[in-house]
Design a protein around this motif. Sequence first.
Motif, PDB file in Angstrom:
ATOM      1  N   SER A  51       0.850  -1.191   0.000  1.00 58.92           N
ATOM      2  CA  SER A  51       0.000   0.000   0.000  1.00 58.92           C
ATOM      3  C   SER A  51       0.882   1.236   0.000  1.00 58.92           C
ATOM      4  N   GLU A  52       0.422   2.272  -0.709  1.00 56.10           N
ATOM      5  CA  GLU A  52       1.105   3.564  -0.671  1.00 56.10           C
ATOM      6  C   GLU A  52       0.105   4.636  -0.266  1.00 56.10           C
ATOM      7  N   TYR A  53       0.521   5.483   0.684  1.00 57.35           N
ATOM      8  CA  TYR A  53      -0.287   6.618   1.118  1.00 57.35           C
ATOM      9  C   TYR A  53       0.477   7.885   0.766  1.00 57.35           C
ATOM     10  N   ARG A  54      -0.127   8.710  -0.096  1.00 56.17           N
ATOM     11  CA  ARG A  54       0.529   9.925  -0.588  1.00 56.17           C
ATOM     12  C   ARG A  54       0.044  11.135   0.211  1.00 56.17           C
ATOM     13  N   TYR A  55       1.000  11.931   0.696  1.00 59.47           N
ATOM     14  CA  TYR A  55       0.686  13.159   1.439  1.00 59.47           C
ATOM     15  C   TYR A  55       1.194  14.339   0.626  1.00 59.47           C
ATOM     16  N   ASN A  56       0.263  15.125   0.126  1.00 63.38           N
ATOM     17  CA  ASN A  56       0.609  16.229  -0.756  1.00 63.38           C
ATOM     18  C   ASN A  56       0.957  17.497   0.023  1.00 63.38           C
ATOM     19  N   GLY A  57       1.935  18.229  -0.524  1.00 60.41           N
ATOM     20  CA  GLY A  57       2.337  19.488   0.082  1.00 60.41           C
ATOM     21  C   GLY A  57       3.464  19.361   1.080  1.00 60.41           C
ATOM     22  N   PHE A  58       4.132  18.184   1.123  1.00 60.83           N
ATOM     23  CA  PHE A  58       5.184  17.962   2.115  1.00 60.83           C
ATOM     24  C   PHE A  58       6.480  17.501   1.439  1.00 60.83           C
ATOM     25  N   PRO A  59       7.621  17.925   1.992  1.00 61.33           N
ATOM     26  CA  PRO A  59       8.919  17.537   1.434  1.00 61.33           C
ATOM     27  C   PRO A  59       9.397  16.194   1.993  1.00 61.33           C
ATOM     28  N   HIS A  60      10.651  15.906   1.742  1.00 59.93           N
ATOM     29  CA  HIS A  60      11.241  14.628   2.134  1.00 59.93           C
ATOM     30  C   HIS A  60      11.188  14.406   3.642  1.00 59.93           C
ATOM     31  N   TRP A  61      11.315  15.453   4.423  1.00 63.05           N
ATOM     32  CA  TRP A  61      11.372  15.332   5.876  1.00 63.05           C
ATOM     33  C   TRP A  61       9.966  15.350   6.482  1.00 63.05           C
ATOM     34  N   PHE A  62       9.078  14.580   5.905  1.00 71.50           N
ATOM     35  CA  PHE A  62       7.675  14.507   6.306  1.00 71.50           C
ATOM     36  C   PHE A  62       7.476  14.225   7.801  1.00 71.50           C
ATOM     37  N   PRO A  63       8.231  13.295   8.440  1.00 74.37           N
ATOM     38  CA  PRO A  63       7.984  13.008   9.854  1.00 74.37           C
ATOM     39  C   PRO A  63       8.178  14.204  10.782  1.00 74.37           C
ATOM     40  N   LYS A  64       8.848  15.236  10.321  1.00 74.16           N
ATOM     41  CA  LYS A  64       9.045  16.423  11.151  1.00 74.16           C
ATOM     42  C   LYS A  64       7.718  17.139  11.413  1.00 74.16           C
TER      43      LYS A  64
END
Length: 558
Positions: free
Chosen positions: A373-386
Motif C-alpha cells: 500500500s502507498e499513502y501519498r501526502y501532498n504538500g510535504f517535502p522529504h522530511w515529512f515526519p518532522k
Amino acid sequence: MRYTAVLFLVLFGLQAESQESYSTLTRKALEAMWKAKDEAGYKKSLGMYEMAFRMYPDSIDGTGLYKTSVLASILKDHDKAFQYLTPLAGMKTDESGYPGWRYIVGKYSETEFINLLSDARWHILKQQALKDKAAFYNDLKNKENEFYNIKPDSLEEIKDPEILYEKMRCFNPYQKKLQRNYSVSFKINDSANTSFFVHLPVNYDPVKKYPLLFFLHGAVRNNALADFQLAAWNLGGWNRYYTKYADQNEVILVFPKASRQYNWMTPDDGFFMIPEMLAMIKKGINIDDNKVFISGHSNGATGSFSYLVKQPTPFAGFYGFNTYPKVFTGGTFINNITNRSFINFSTDQDYYYPPNANDDFTKLLNGLNADYSEYRYNGFPHWFPKFDESEPAYQILFNDLRTRERDPFPKKISWEFDDERYGNIDWISDMKLDTSGKRADWHKELNFKITSWLEYDKKDSLIKIVVDKNAFDFPRKSGKIMAEYQDNIFRLKTSGISSLRINISPRMVNLEEKVCIYINEKLYFSDKIEYDPSFMLRTFKEKQDREQIWVNFIEVKI
C-alpha cells in the motif's frame, strides 16, 4: 479560580516567549560564531551569548555553556572559559541527553580547548570527567547485564525430542525489568562497535509476548556508530509519534545506530545487524516471534525495503516513510515482496524518490497482487515526519501492526537472489547458485523506466528534471525458486539453483508418514523424517524463534 487560570496562561505565555527569545538570541550568536574570522568576530559572538544568559538566566542550557566556553578558550580568556566549562562538565545530562563529561574528554575536546590544556583547572576538570565517564559506562554495563538477566534453562537436559519441541514452543525464561529504556552494546567486528536502544512498554510483564518494531534512521552516510544511546536521542523529535503509539499499543521499540560503512542500505557490511540484534533481544525480553516489524525514514525506509526483499524471514511486515524502493547492493527482485507486506508513506515534494516513480512502482506491485500500500501526502517535502500532519500515517502503521502476524510456515514461497548470503526464506535455506546454464522461461526480470525526478536548484526551489533510468539494477545473475507444500508433498520449480535445504516442522507435515519432494517435476526424496535434537537445539539457540522451530532438514542437490 478564573483569576488563577488567567494568571497561569499569562505566566505560561511569558515563559514560552522567554524561551523563544533565548533561542532566537543564541541562534544569532551561533551564526555570528560561524561567520567569525578574527578576534573581533569571536568577541561579538561571545557577547551575544552572554547577553542571552543575562536576560534569561533560567533558560541557560548545555549548548550555550559549551559554545561560550569554546569562544572564551579561542580568545584565551581562561577564567571565563572555566566559568562556563565547570557547570557544563558537572551536568549529568544536558538538554540533548549528552552527559557533561563528554565535553571534557570527548573526541574533539582537546582540539576545541587547546588553549586551556596547560591550565591546572583543565587537569582537575579532566580527572573528574574521567571518573564520571567510568561511572557512566559502569552504570550502562550493569543495566545491560540486567537486560539479559533470565532464568537458567534446561533444554539440553531433555532427552525426548518431542518433549523438547514442546518445551521450545512454550520457552519463557524471562524476568521483570528494572528499567524501561536500555542502551545495549553491539559488536560489529573486532574493530567496530555500535549500540541499539530498547524502549519497553509501561509495566512490561515478562509472562506476556510483545510486538517489536525496529526503527531504522536515515542519513546513514552522515552518521557515526555510537557505543551507547540515550532516551532523549530517540524518543522525541521526529520519532515522537513512534513513541506515542508504541506506548499506547504496548509495542517494544528498538533504535539501532548505523554509519556510512555499517548500515542497512549500502555497502552490505552491516546488513546482518538487524537480524542479529533481534536474536540478542530475544535472549533478554519476551517477544512475539510472529509480530516483529521494521520501519524507517529515507535511507532507513530503503533499509526496511531491503530486508523485505533480501532477508524477511524473522519479520512480519515492513513500513517506510519517504522510501527509495531499491536494493543498492544487488538486484531488486520485486516478486520477493509477495512473501510479506510493505506500507509506503510518500510525499509529492520528495527529492529522494519522485511521485511518478511511486505511481509506477505501485502499478507493478498491484499487478503481482502483492500486499503493498502507498499513502501519498501532498504538500510535504522529504522530511515529512518532522511535521505534525504526519501523525495520521503513524496511526495507519500501528493499526496495521496490531492485526498483522507472520505466517511462519507459508504454503507457497517465491524467492529470487543473487547473493548466497540471502538464499534463505522461511522453510527453504542454504540455497546455492548455479547460473551457468539457461534460466527457466518463467524466471524473468521485472523493471520499469523513470523519466523524471525532483531536485532543488540553487535557489532552493524544487524543480522537475528529465532522467532516463531503470528503476532497478541487476548487476549479477540470479537464481529463483517457486515452492509449495501440501499433504506431506513439496513441489519446487528452480532456475539457477544447484542445491538447497528444506527445513521441517511438525506443523507443516505429518512425521508419521513419508515426506516427498519433487523438483522440476522429478522426485528427489521420499522417506520419513525423524526429530534431530542436536539440530533443534542449535537452530533454536541461534534464533530463539518459538514459532518457527525446525526439527530436521532435508538437503537436496539438483
